[in-house]
Motif scaffolding. Structure first.
Motif, PDB file in Angstrom:
ATOM      1  N   VAL A   1       0.825  -1.231   0.000  1.00 34.81           N
ATOM      2  CA  VAL A   1       0.000   0.000   0.000  1.00 34.81           C
ATOM      3  C   VAL A   1       0.848   1.265   0.000  1.00 34.81           C
ATOM      4  CG1 VAL A   1      -2.049  -1.015   1.058  1.00 34.81           C
ATOM      5  CG2 VAL A   1      -0.271  -0.054   2.524  1.00 34.81           C
ATOM      6  N   GLY A   2       2.135   1.131   0.275  1.00 36.97           N
ATOM      7  CA  GLY A   2       2.992   2.318   0.312  1.00 36.97           C
ATOM      8  C   GLY A   2       3.145   2.815   1.738  1.00 36.97           C
ATOM      9  N   GLU A   3       4.274   3.455   1.993  1.00 32.87           N
ATOM     10  CA  GLU A   3       4.646   3.884   3.345  1.00 32.87           C
ATOM     11  C   GLU A   3       3.624   4.785   4.018  1.00 32.87           C
ATOM     12  OE1 GLU A   3       7.373   3.597   5.764  1.00 32.87           O
ATOM     13  OE2 GLU A   3       7.140   1.717   4.678  1.00 32.87           O
ATOM     14  N   ASN A   4       3.141   5.779   3.254  1.00 32.14           N
ATOM     15  CA  ASN A   4       2.340   6.825   3.903  1.00 32.14           C
ATOM     16  C   ASN A   4       0.842   6.614   3.778  1.00 32.14           C
ATOM     17  OD1 ASN A   4       4.811   8.179   4.468  1.00 32.14           O
ATOM     18  ND2 ASN A   4       4.860   8.828   2.318  1.00 32.14           N
ATOM     19  N   PHE A   5       0.425   5.358   3.590  1.00 32.64           N
ATOM     20  CA  PHE A   5      -1.003   5.067   3.408  1.00 32.64           C
ATOM     21  C   PHE A   5      -1.770   5.350   4.696  1.00 32.64           C
ATOM     22  CE2 PHE A   5      -4.720   2.317   3.445  1.00 32.64           C
ATOM     23  CZ  PHE A   5      -5.241   2.545   2.179  1.00 32.64           C
ATOM     24  N   VAL A   6      -2.934   6.007   4.556  1.00 33.95           N
ATOM     25  CA  VAL A   6      -3.770   6.302   5.725  1.00 33.95           C
ATOM     26  C   VAL A   6      -5.154   5.700   5.476  1.00 33.95           C
ATOM     27  CG1 VAL A   6      -4.755   8.134   7.159  1.00 33.95           C
ATOM     28  CG2 VAL A   6      -2.517   8.458   6.102  1.00 33.95           C
ATOM     29  N   GLY A   7      -5.773   5.181   6.538  1.00 39.73           N
ATOM     30  CA  GLY A   7      -7.135   4.645   6.390  1.00 39.73           C
ATOM     31  C   GLY A   7      -7.135   3.127   6.369  1.00 39.73           C
ATOM     32  N   ASP A   8      -8.304   2.534   6.012  1.00 40.31           N
ATOM     33  CA  ASP A   8      -8.440   1.075   5.981  1.00 40.31           C
ATOM     34  C   ASP A   8      -7.773   0.502   4.743  1.00 40.31           C
ATOM     35  OD1 ASP A   8      -9.841   1.166   8.310  1.00 40.31           O
ATOM     36  OD2 ASP A   8     -11.830   1.034   7.397  1.00 40.31           O
ATOM     37  N   ILE A   9      -6.912  -0.467   4.950  1.00 37.74           N
ATOM     38  CA  ILE A   9      -6.227  -1.114   3.812  1.00 37.74           C
ATOM     39  C   ILE A   9      -7.238  -1.970   3.055  1.00 37.74           C
ATOM     40  CG2 ILE A   9      -4.453  -2.820   3.208  1.00 37.74           C
ATOM     41  CD1 ILE A   9      -2.814  -1.727   5.567  1.00 37.74           C
ATOM     42  N   PRO A  10      -7.316  -1.853   1.709  1.00 44.44           N
ATOM     43  CA  PRO A  10      -8.298  -2.637   0.954  1.00 44.44           C
ATOM     44  C   PRO A  10      -8.044  -4.147   1.087  1.00 44.44           C
ATOM     45  CG  PRO A  10      -6.912  -1.317  -0.528  1.00 44.44           C
ATOM     46  CD  PRO A  10      -6.517  -0.966   0.866  1.00 44.44           C
ATOM     47  N   LEU A  11      -9.139  -4.919   1.054  1.00 42.94           N
ATOM     48  CA  LEU A  11      -9.060  -6.367   1.214  1.00 42.94           C
ATOM     49  C   LEU A  11      -8.140  -7.008   0.163  1.00 42.94           C
ATOM     50  CD1 LEU A  11     -10.024  -8.944   2.643  1.00 42.94           C
ATOM     51  CD2 LEU A  11     -12.011  -8.964   1.151  1.00 42.94           C
ATOM     52  N   SER A  12      -8.193  -6.479  -1.067  1.00 45.47           N
ATOM     53  CA  SER A  12      -7.365  -7.051  -2.147  1.00 45.47           C
ATOM     54  C   SER A  12      -5.880  -7.016  -1.789  1.00 45.47           C
ATOM     55  CB  SER A  12      -7.601  -6.287  -3.458  1.00 45.47           C
ATOM     56  OG  SER A  12      -7.266  -4.924  -3.272  1.00 45.47           O
ATOM     57  N   LYS A  13      -5.446  -5.941  -1.131  1.00 48.48           N
ATOM     58  CA  LYS A  13      -4.026  -5.816  -0.741  1.00 48.48           C
ATOM     59  C   LYS A  13      -3.687  -6.792   0.388  1.00 48.48           C
ATOM     60  CE  LYS A  13      -2.468  -2.152  -3.162  1.00 48.48           C
ATOM     61  NZ  LYS A  13      -3.348  -2.228  -4.335  1.00 48.48           N
ATOM     62  N   LYS A  14      -4.668  -7.038   1.276  1.00 52.45           N
ATOM     63  CA  LYS A  14      -4.442  -8.004   2.366  1.00 52.45           C
ATOM     64  C   LYS A  14      -4.293  -9.403   1.780  1.00 52.45           C
ATOM     65  CE  LYS A  14      -7.224  -5.371   5.649  1.00 52.45           C
ATOM     66  NZ  LYS A  14      -8.531  -5.263   6.284  1.00 52.45           N
ATOM     67  N   ILE A  15      -5.157  -9.720   0.800  1.00 59.30           N
ATOM     68  CA  ILE A  15      -5.109 -11.042   0.162  1.00 59.30           C
ATOM     69  C   ILE A  15      -3.770 -11.217  -0.567  1.00 59.30           C
ATOM     70  CG2 ILE A  15      -6.142 -12.489  -1.654  1.00 59.30           C
ATOM     71  CD1 ILE A  15      -8.882 -11.258  -0.817  1.00 59.30           C
ATOM     72  N   LEU A  16      -3.357 -10.174  -1.277  1.00 60.38           N
ATOM     73  CA  LEU A  16      -2.096 -10.207  -2.020  1.00 60.38           C
ATOM     74  C   LEU A  16      -0.916 -10.439  -1.067  1.00 60.38           C
ATOM     75  CD1 LEU A  16      -1.128  -9.922  -4.925  1.00 60.38           C
ATOM     76  CD2 LEU A  16      -0.832  -7.473  -4.554  1.00 60.38           C
ATOM     77  N   ALA A  17      -0.937  -9.726   0.070  1.00 62.00           N
ATOM     78  CA  ALA A  17       0.143  -9.896   1.059  1.00 62.00           C
ATOM     79  C   ALA A  17       0.142 -11.318   1.619  1.00 62.00           C
ATOM     80  CB  ALA A  17      -0.035  -8.885   2.195  1.00 62.00           C
ATOM     81  N   GLY A  18      -1.056 -11.872   1.876  1.00 63.48           N
ATOM     82  CA  GLY A  18      -1.170 -13.239   2.393  1.00 63.48           C
ATOM     83  C   GLY A  18      -0.667 -14.269   1.394  1.00 63.48           C
ATOM     84  N   LEU A  19      -1.007 -14.082   0.114  1.00 62.84           N
ATOM     85  CA  LEU A  19      -0.543 -15.003  -0.936  1.00 62.84           C
ATOM     86  C   LEU A  19       0.978 -14.970  -1.029  1.00 62.84           C
ATOM     87  CD1 LEU A  19      -3.131 -14.261  -3.801  1.00 62.84           C
ATOM     88  CD2 LEU A  19      -2.927 -16.406  -2.542  1.00 62.84           C
ATOM     89  N   THR A  20       1.534 -13.757  -0.987  1.00 63.53           N
ATOM     90  CA  THR A  20       2.989 -13.594  -1.123  1.00 63.53           C
ATOM     91  C   THR A  20       3.736 -14.265   0.023  1.00 63.53           C
ATOM     92  OG1 THR A  20       2.547 -11.430  -2.094  1.00 63.53           O
ATOM     93  CG2 THR A  20       4.819 -11.873  -1.459  1.00 63.53           C
ATOM     94  N   THR A  21       3.332 -13.970   1.276  1.00 62.50           N
ATOM     95  CA  THR A  21       4.093 -14.502   2.409  1.00 62.50           C
ATOM     96  C   THR A  21       3.881 -16.006   2.545  1.00 62.50           C
ATOM     97  OG1 THR A  21       2.369 -14.029   4.049  1.00 62.50           O
ATOM     98  CG2 THR A  21       3.975 -12.295   3.628  1.00 62.50           C
ATOM     99  N   GLY A  22       2.679 -16.491   2.200  1.00 59.30           N
ATOM    100  CA  GLY A  22       2.419 -17.936   2.267  1.00 59.30           C
ATOM    101  C   GLY A  22       3.300 -18.697   1.292  1.00 59.30           C
ATOM    102  N   ALA A  23       3.413 -18.188   0.052  1.00 59.17           N
ATOM    103  CA  ALA A  23       4.213 -18.861  -0.985  1.00 59.17           C
ATOM    104  C   ALA A  23       5.697 -18.830  -0.630  1.00 59.17           C
ATOM    105  CB  ALA A  23       3.969 -18.195  -2.339  1.00 59.17           C
ATOM    106  N   LEU A  24       6.181 -17.673  -0.180  1.00 57.82           N
ATOM    107  CA  LEU A  24       7.604 -17.546   0.192  1.00 57.82           C
ATOM    108  C   LEU A  24       7.955 -18.482   1.346  1.00 57.82           C
ATOM    109  CD1 LEU A  24       8.248 -13.681   0.221  1.00 57.82           C
ATOM    110  CD2 LEU A  24       9.456 -15.371  -1.158  1.00 57.82           C
ATOM    111  N   ALA A  25       7.091 -18.473   2.378  1.00 60.61           N
ATOM    112  CA  ALA A  25       7.394 -19.234   3.591  1.00 60.61           C
ATOM    113  C   ALA A  25       7.403 -20.736   3.333  1.00 60.61           C
ATOM    114  CB  ALA A  25       6.383 -18.887   4.683  1.00 60.61           C
TER     115      ALA A  25
END
Length: 303
Positions: free
Chosen positions: A105-129
């Motif tokens: 989302v970028g360093e200076n993001f303010v407000g609720d993070i969109p669900l799509s970005k949460k899913i993307l982060a989950g996919l990335t860390t799950g695959a790497l780990a």
């Protein structure tokens, strides 16, 4: 923020350690259910004798059968590689989630993070780990499947470390990454379902008047995370257990097609309730522990 002069921060080492501790504790509490789940999934329909009663029936029935026939300790079979796996896999996938989400989302993001970005982060860390932790997963499944051997048949592995060395010696180093394809798919999907839904459910609950960031909120969010993870991950999980426990399948697709053709679509939700019992309780224990342990590593820093 009550105080604008300081903010709470956790280092990556702190995130990794708290995630690993929470994941290991949850694993220790729920591995009997996992052993039962693996046995249920590996129990294929007896093609020859339609009248034969399956050996394992239901989650608690399976736990009771294993305890009766093989002793209580058999339920904790695979706990050593299970803990190796949670240290590596749990520490990385959960520990990296917040930093990766912030990166998307970028360093200076303010407000609720969109669900799509949460899913993307989950996919990335799950695959790497899981790419790092796959050998631990393979050894865990092989050890859990071992108990099924009839009496008198010699065991292939005497323990976790012996299993690693035996597999490398007999099948080569690459064999430790057997099933990496379905495992990456499964863990990226389940990780995204768990972490993003926990994040989203918690965010939604906290908007309801009267709810605060407390244990009850964490409990509800953990249950929600477990439910979503099972609904989405169950088919991938059945394929993964069969691929790792049985060499009769040529590929992930081959396993999927054969299971579909021979047993119908419901076979992919084989062990749904035990899976939810396992993942639901695992998530509740893990997230409750994580939220508490994180406080030990948090420190106030000036803004």
């Amino acid at each position: 923020m009550a105080d604008h002069r300081t903010k709470t921060e956790i280092s990556f080492a702190g995130r990794f350690a708290s995630s690993a501790i929470a994941a290991c504790f949850a694993e220790l509490c729920t591995i009997p259910l996992d052993t039962a789940k693996v046995r249920l999934q590996l129990q294929k329909k007896a093609a020859t004798d339609a009248m034969a009663m399956p050996k394992y029936r239901g989650m608690l029935g399976t736990v009771a059968t294993i305890a009766r026939e093989e002793g209580m300790t058999a339920l904790w079979k695979g706990i050593v590689p299970g803990l190796h796996r949670q240290c590596l896999f749990g520490g990385l996938r959960i520990g990296l989630y917040e930093p990766v989400k912030s990166f998307y989302v970028g360093e200076n993001f303010v407000g609720d993070i969109p669900l799509s970005k949460k899913i993307l982060a989950g996919l990335t860390t799950g695959a790497l780990a899981i790419t790092v932790a796959n050998p631990t997963d393979l050894v865990k499944v092989r050890l859990q499947a071992e108990g099924k051997l009839p009496p008198g048949v010699p065991r292939r592995y005497s323990g976790a470390l012996n299993a690693y060395s035996t597999i490398v010696r007999q099948e080569g180093l690459g064999a430790l990454w057997t099933g990496l394809g379905p495992n990456v798919a499964r863990n990226a999907i389940i990780n995204a379902a768990e972490l993003a839904s926990y994040d989203e459910v918690k965010q939604t609950i906290l908007k309801i008047p009267g709810f605060t960031d407390n244990v009850f909120t964490h409990l509800l969010s953990g249950l929600g995370a477990g439910f979503f993870a099972v609904c989405i991950g169950s088919p991938v999980d059945v394929v993964k257990s069969r691929m790792m426990g049985d060499s009769a399948y040529k590929s992930t697709l081959d396993c999927f097609v054969k299971t579909m053709k021979n047993e119908g679509p419901l076979a992919f939700y084989k062990g749904f309730l035990p899976n939810f019992g396992r993942l639901g309780s695992w998530n509740v224990i893990m997230f409750l522990t994580l939220e508490q342990v994180k406080k030990l590593f948090a420190r106030e820093v000036p803004v």
